[in-house]
Structure formats: C-alpha cells, structure tokens
Design an enzyme around this catalytic site. Structure first.
Site, mmCIF file in Angstrom:
data_model
loop_
_atom_site.group_PDB
_atom_site.id
_atom_site.type_symbol
_atom_site.label_atom_id
_atom_site.label_comp_id
_atom_site.label_asym_id
_atom_site.label_seq_id
_atom_site.Cartn_x
_atom_site.Cartn_y
_atom_site.Cartn_z
ATOM 1 N N LYS A 213 -0.067 -7.878 -11.752
ATOM 2 C CA LYS A 213 -1.424 -7.064 -11.969
ATOM 3 C C LYS A 213 -1.154 -6.071 -12.901
ATOM 4 C CE LYS A 213 -4.699 -7.142 -8.403
ATOM 5 N NZ LYS A 213 -5.185 -6.375 -7.386
HETATM 6 C C1 E4P Z 1 -8.572 -7.243 -6.249
HETATM 7 O O1 E4P Z 1 -7.432 -7.710 -6.764
HETATM 8 C C2 E4P Z 1 -8.664 -6.036 -5.813
HETATM 9 O O2 E4P Z 1 -7.483 -5.310 -5.609
HETATM 10 C C3 E4P Z 1 -9.574 -5.594 -4.744
HETATM 11 O O3 E4P Z 1 -10.551 -6.679 -4.591
HETATM 12 C C4 E4P Z 1 -10.026 -4.156 -4.915
HETATM 13 O O4 E4P Z 1 -11.021 -3.925 -3.688
HETATM 14 P P1 E4P Z 1 -11.598 -2.611 -3.420
HETATM 15 O O5 E4P Z 1 -12.463 -2.256 -4.653
HETATM 16 O O6 E4P Z 1 -12.533 -2.949 -2.234
HETATM 17 O O7 E4P Z 1 -10.496 -1.698 -3.181
#
Ligand code: E4P
Length: 272
Positions: free
Chosen positions: A126
């Site tokens: 990521k």
């Molecule tokens: C996905 O890869 C993200 O890390 C996640 O959906 C973020 O979620 P949030 O905005 O609720 O923290």
C-alpha cells in the site's frame, strides 16, 4: 425425465429446509445469504489489523482479501510490524493482503515497499497517493509498478488522483486503486459520482482493480456492486452483518425487541 427432475427438486428443497433450520438454530442465516451472494459480483475484503478478526473473516469463506493500514495497526495494538505481517501471512497465504509503507520520505518508502513485497506472493504494497507533505507518490508508484510490484494505491479522494494512478500503474501487474468513498461522504459529498467515474477510469488499465475504501454501512456493498466496483473493504462489524443477509424483517424486529429486553433486565429499572 420429469420424475427424476421432481425427485432432484424435492431433495434440494429438503436440503435447503434442513440447512435453514440448522442456520436458524445457530442464529445465522447463511443459506439466505448464499442466495444473495450469488447476485453480488463485488469482492469483499476485510479491513483491520486484529489477527483474531482477520481469521474470523477468513473462515466465513466469502472474504476474498484483506487490507490493513497504520491506523488500524495502532488500534489493534500491533507492536512489531514485520512480526505481525509474517504471522498473518503464515496463516493466510492464498488471498491478497495489503500492507502499507510507513515512511514519509520516498527513498525510504521505496525500500520499505520492496521489503514488504518480498514477504509473500499474495502481498500488495500500500502506497499513499501523497506523502504527509502533499508531495505526489506518482513517480514512485510508476517505478515500483514498472518493476512488477503489486501495489494498492491508497488515500485517493479525487478524480485527478484516480486518473494519474491509472496511468502510472503497469497494466501487466495486478494493482488496486483505493478510493475512500466513506471519507468522501464524511465531507458531505455524495461518493457515488466519484466512484462511477473511477470505475470508468480503472477499466482503462487491465491490471487495475477499483476498491471502495472506508465503507460505513452494509448497504455500501450493494451501492458499490451496482456501480461495477471490483472490491469493497469491510470492517469486522459489516462482515458480521453480511453473515445475516436476507434475515426476514419480522425476525429482525423480534431480535431488536429481544435486545431491548435483555438490556432492560440488566438495567433493573422500574417505571411504575
Ligand atoms: C482500506 O484499505 C482503508 O484502509 C480503509 O477502508 C480506511 O477506512 P477508514 O476511512 O474507515 O479508516
């Protein structure tokens, strides 16, 4: 022929009834959920960094991948990044799992990305679309993707960011484009037009899959599916709700009242 079809049908109906009975006794509605799942093409990924929740999600059989991020690791109390990643990969090696870089400096980010990439074949690295100074990660994304590293480009909010990501990713490498629909909604904007346009853009790169990130409620799964989004990432609480898809509303009503009743007993109040 007809007789054979009839007996096959009866067998299937009996099997379904037994399964429903079993599931109702268990308090779950898997059989109904299964029918619903057959109409959903979107892939469900579990979002979180609690190994217990991740394994529970893995066991459901309908979760097709995993996403983690630094905030989720903090929340889960992860103390050792690589130790955590290796433990997860030891137990889950047949579904995609995204682990995020931590550095803010692009040189260090690149080294972290290569290290994370080396942890397993099912790993997606990521990379946030910018660093915390607002500097674009696109040159690094292009470089890593060009080297064959599967990336999950994260923290995307704008159509311009989707456009430049899709252009930077190597079409011969599997990649994920994570658009934060829930956080877009948190700014008071309707995320649907953003996701609709993102679907169109991601279709221009055969290696890229669009992910609806930061889902807020179960219905987001249906919204994303309807738009043709490839993946949606769900919290453990949404995954729990997904297990109960198709629950009859009468039963849902009864369960709600039973919940009130349970709390009433604990509270021990009297009104009269
Ligand atoms: C996905 O890869 C993200 O890390 C996640 O959906 C973020 O979620 P949030 O905005 O609720 O923290």
């Amino acid at each position: 022929m007809e007789l054979k079809a009839d007996s096959n049908c009866s067998f299937i109906i009996i099997a379904i009834k037994l399964r429903i009975l079993f599931d109702c006794v268990e308090g779950e509605w898997y059989i109904l959920e299964k029918f619903k799942w057959d109409n959903l093409s979107i892939k469900i990924y579990a979002d979180g960094a609690n190994i217990h929740d991740m394994l529970n999600a893995y066991k459901t059989g309908f979760v097709r991948g995993f996403t983690t991020n630094p905030s989720l690791m903090k929340k889960a109390g992860v103390k050792d990044y690589l130790g955590f990643a290796r433990e997860v990969l030891n137990k889950i090696n047949d579904l995609p799992i995204s682990f995020e870089v931590f550095a803010d400096d692009f040189g260090i980010m690149e080294r972290e990305a290569l290290k994370i990439h080396s942890l397993g074949d099912n790993v997606f690295v990521k990379i946030p679309i910018t660093n915390s100074k607002g500097e674009s990660s696109i040159p690094l994304i292009k470089k890593l993707s060009g080297q064959g590293v599967s990336l999950n480009v994260t923290a995307i909010f704008t159509i311009e960011q989707v456009e430049e990501t899709v252009m930077a990713l190597n079409p011969n490498v599997e990649s994920i484009v994570s658009v934060f629909a829930g956080r877009i909604a948190d700014t008071g904007r309707d995320p649907i037009p953003y996701m609709k346009k993102s679907v169109e853009l991601c279709q221009q790169n055969k290696g890229a899959e669009l992910l609806w990130a930061s889902s807020r409620e179960l219905f987001n799964v249906y919204e994303a599916n309807r738009l043709g989004v490839d993946i949606i990432t769900c919290t453990p609480s949404i995954i729990e709700k997904l297990k109960k898809l198709g629950k009859p509303l009468e039963q849902a009503s009864l369960d709600t009242v039973k919940g009130f009743n349970k709390d009433i007993k604990v509270l021990g109040y009297s009104i009269l």
